[in-house]
Design an enzyme around this catalytic site. Structure first.
Site, PDB file in Angstrom:
ATOM      1  N   GLU A  46      73.006  36.175  45.512  1.00 43.19           N
ATOM      2  CA  GLU A  46      73.215  35.082  46.461  1.00 43.19           C
ATOM      3  C   GLU A  46      73.387  35.601  47.881  1.00 43.19           C
ATOM      4  OE1 GLU A  46      72.708  32.008  46.110  1.00 43.19           O
ATOM      5  OE2 GLU A  46      72.356  32.097  43.957  1.00 43.19           O
ATOM      6  N   TYR A 129      78.506  27.256  50.112  1.00 42.50           N
ATOM      7  CA  TYR A 129      77.310  27.380  49.280  1.00 42.50           C
ATOM      8  C   TYR A 129      77.467  28.508  48.260  1.00 42.50           C
ATOM      9  CZ  TYR A 129      72.979  29.050  47.501  1.00 42.50           C
ATOM     10  OH  TYR A 129      72.026  29.505  46.630  1.00 42.50           O
ATOM     11  N   ASP A 147      71.284  24.556  48.835  1.00 46.26           N
ATOM     12  CA  ASP A 147      70.557  25.459  49.728  1.00 46.26           C
ATOM     13  C   ASP A 147      69.403  24.668  50.350  1.00 46.26           C
ATOM     14  OD1 ASP A 147      68.550  25.314  47.781  1.00 46.26           O
ATOM     15  OD2 ASP A 147      68.120  27.457  47.883  1.00 46.26           O
ATOM     16  N   CYS A 202      58.161  21.795  45.578  1.00 45.80           N
ATOM     17  CA  CYS A 202      58.487  20.945  46.728  1.00 45.80           C
ATOM     18  C   CYS A 202      58.750  21.825  47.949  1.00 45.80           C
ATOM     19  CB  CYS A 202      59.699  20.073  46.402  1.00 45.80           C
ATOM     20  SG  CYS A 202      59.969  18.725  47.567  1.00 45.80           S
ATOM     21  N   CYS A 209      52.705  18.238  45.039  1.00 44.56           N
ATOM     22  CA  CYS A 209      53.125  16.977  44.416  1.00 44.56           C
ATOM     23  C   CYS A 209      52.447  16.733  43.061  1.00 44.56           C
ATOM     24  CB  CYS A 209      52.851  15.809  45.357  1.00 44.56           C
ATOM     25  SG  CYS A 209      53.784  15.892  46.915  1.00 44.56           S
ATOM     26  N   CYS A 212      54.576  18.188  40.432  1.00 41.59           N
ATOM     27  CA  CYS A 212      56.000  17.844  40.466  1.00 41.59           C
ATOM     28  C   CYS A 212      56.365  16.913  39.311  1.00 41.59           C
ATOM     29  CB  CYS A 212      56.342  17.178  41.795  1.00 41.59           C
ATOM     30  SG  CYS A 212      58.091  16.705  41.918  1.00 41.59           S
ATOM     31  N   CYS A 218      59.331   9.821  43.440  1.00 40.18           N
ATOM     32  CA  CYS A 218      59.710  10.395  44.734  1.00 40.18           C
ATOM     33  C   CYS A 218      59.618   9.342  45.846  1.00 40.18           C
ATOM     34  CB  CYS A 218      58.809  11.580  45.052  1.00 40.18           C
ATOM     35  SG  CYS A 218      59.085  12.291  46.688  1.00 40.18           S
TER      36      CYS A 218
END
Length: 301
Positions: A46, A129, A147, A202, A209, A212, A218
Site C-alpha cells: 500500500e 486510506y 483510492d 473502468c 465498458c 464491465c 452504470c
C-alpha cells in the site's frame, strides 16, 4: 454526491455480486494478495502503490520483503537504507514513513501489524486510506477503501459523472459507506473488487465498458457518458521539475557507499538555484543529511 437526475442510481445489493464475481474470475495474481504476504506485505504494497503503477512496484516489493520480511527487520536498519532500497519508485518520503511505521509497530505492537483501524491510523505515515486498506485487505475488516480507482467506479456507476472530485469529499466517503455490504468478509471482498475494476476496466481513459460487469446499471453510461464538466484534468509533468532534480540527487546518494561530496552533487544539475532548492528540500524532508565538511549522506537515524 448525488446521482444524475435522468437516471436512477443502482441499488448497492445489485452491484455487489456482479463485481465480486467478476473479481473472482479476473483478479490479477499479485504477491500482496497471497496469504503468505501477511499484513506486513499488504502494508508495504500500500505504501509503494501510492501514485506508482503495479509494474514498477513488483520488483522492488519482492526485494523489500526478501530483505525485510517483518517490520522489526526494517526498524533495525537506518532509515537511509529504506530510502536506498526504495530505488526509483518516486516520492521517496514514503520510504521514510514506512520505516517510521515499522519502528512504531515494533515498539508498540510487538512487531505485528495491528488489525484495529484506530491503531493503524495512529502509526506514523498511515492515513485514512492506508489504515482502511490494511484492515480490509489483510484482516478482512469492513471498511470503505477509497483510492482513485474506487472513487472513479463509484463516480460513474452511482453518481453518473465521468470523474470524481480532485480530492476525496465527505459525500464520497458517505457514498462508499452506504455501498458497503453488511457482511464483513463480503465487504472486504467488495473493497478489493471495486479497486481492481477501476484499475483494469473502468480506467480513467478509454474505459472498457463492454467488459464491465455492471455496465447495464452504470448511471454515467445510461446518461450517455457525459463529458467531464469540471476544470480540465492535466497530467503531471516531470521533466525539468524540482522533483526530477531531487530524483537525480537521490540517485547519486543511493549508489554511494558513503558520504557524497557537495561537488559531486553539483554535477547532477546545471541550474544552481534549482539544484540548491531541490537539495534543501531533501534535507528538510529528512531524506538527506548534510555533514560538517560539506558532504551529504542518506539518513542514519
Amino acid at each position: 454526491m448525488t446521482a444524475t437526475s435522468n437516471t436512477t442510481a443502482p441499488a448497492p445489493a445489485d452491484l455487489h455480486s456482479p463485481v465480486i464475481d467478476w473479481f473472482d474470475e479476473h483478479a490479477r495474481d499479485l504477491p500482496w494478495r497471497r496469504p503468505e504476504a501477511g499484513a506486513w506485505g499488504v502494508m508495504v504494497s500500500e505504501f509503494m502503490l501510492q501514485q506508482t503503477p503495479v509494474s514498477r512496484v513488483l520488483p522492488v516489493y519482492e526485494q523489500w520483503l526478501a530483505r525485510w520480511p517483518r517490520p522489526a527487520d526494517l526498524a533495525a536498519e537506518p532509515p537511509g537504507e529504506a530510502v536506498r532500497a526504495w530505488g526509483r519508485l518516486g516520492y521517496p518520503r514514503r520510504a521514510l514513513r514506512l520505516h517510521g511505521a515499522a519502528a512504531a509497530i515494533t515498539e508498540r505492537h510487538g512487531g505485528d501489524v495491528p488489525y484495529d483501524h484506530a491503531k493503524l491510523l495512529a502509526l506514523p505515515g498511515v492515513g485514512e486510506y492506508t489504515a482502511a486498506a490494511v484492515a480490509s485487505f489483510a484482516y478482512g475488516r469492513r471498511h470503505a477503501v477509497l483510492d482513485t480507482n474506487v472513487r472513479r467506479v463509484f463516480a460513474r456507476a452511482v453518481t453518473g459523472v465521468q470523474y470524481p472530485p480532485t480530492a476525496t469529499t465527505a459525500a464520497e466517503r458517505h457514498l462508499a459507506r452506504s455501498l458497503l455490504p453488511e457482511d464483513e468478509a463480503t465487504a472486504a471482498r467488495w473493497a478489493a473488487s471495486t479497486m481492481e475494476l477501476g484499475a483494469l476496466v473502468c480506467t480513467a481513459r478509454n474505459p472498457g465498458c463492454v467488459r464491465c460487469p455492471i455496465a447495464a446499471q452504470c448511471s454515467w453510461r445510461l446518461s450517455g457518458s457525459p463529458a467531464h464538466a469540471g476544470p480540465p484534468r492535466r497530467g503531471q509533468t516531470y521533466a525539468g521539475t524540482d522533483r526530477q532534480v531531487r530524483g537525480k540527487l537521490l540517485a547519486v546518494l543511493r549508489e554511494s557507499v558513503g558520504p557524497v561530496p557537495g561537488a559531486a552533487l553539483d554535477a547532477v544539475w546545471d541550474e544552481p538555484v534549482q539544484r540548491a532548492r531541490a537539495l534543501d528540500g531533501l534535507v528538510a524532508d529528512g531524506l538527506v543529511e548534510p555533514l560538517a565538511d560539506g558532504a551529504y549522506r542518506l539518513p542514519l537515524g
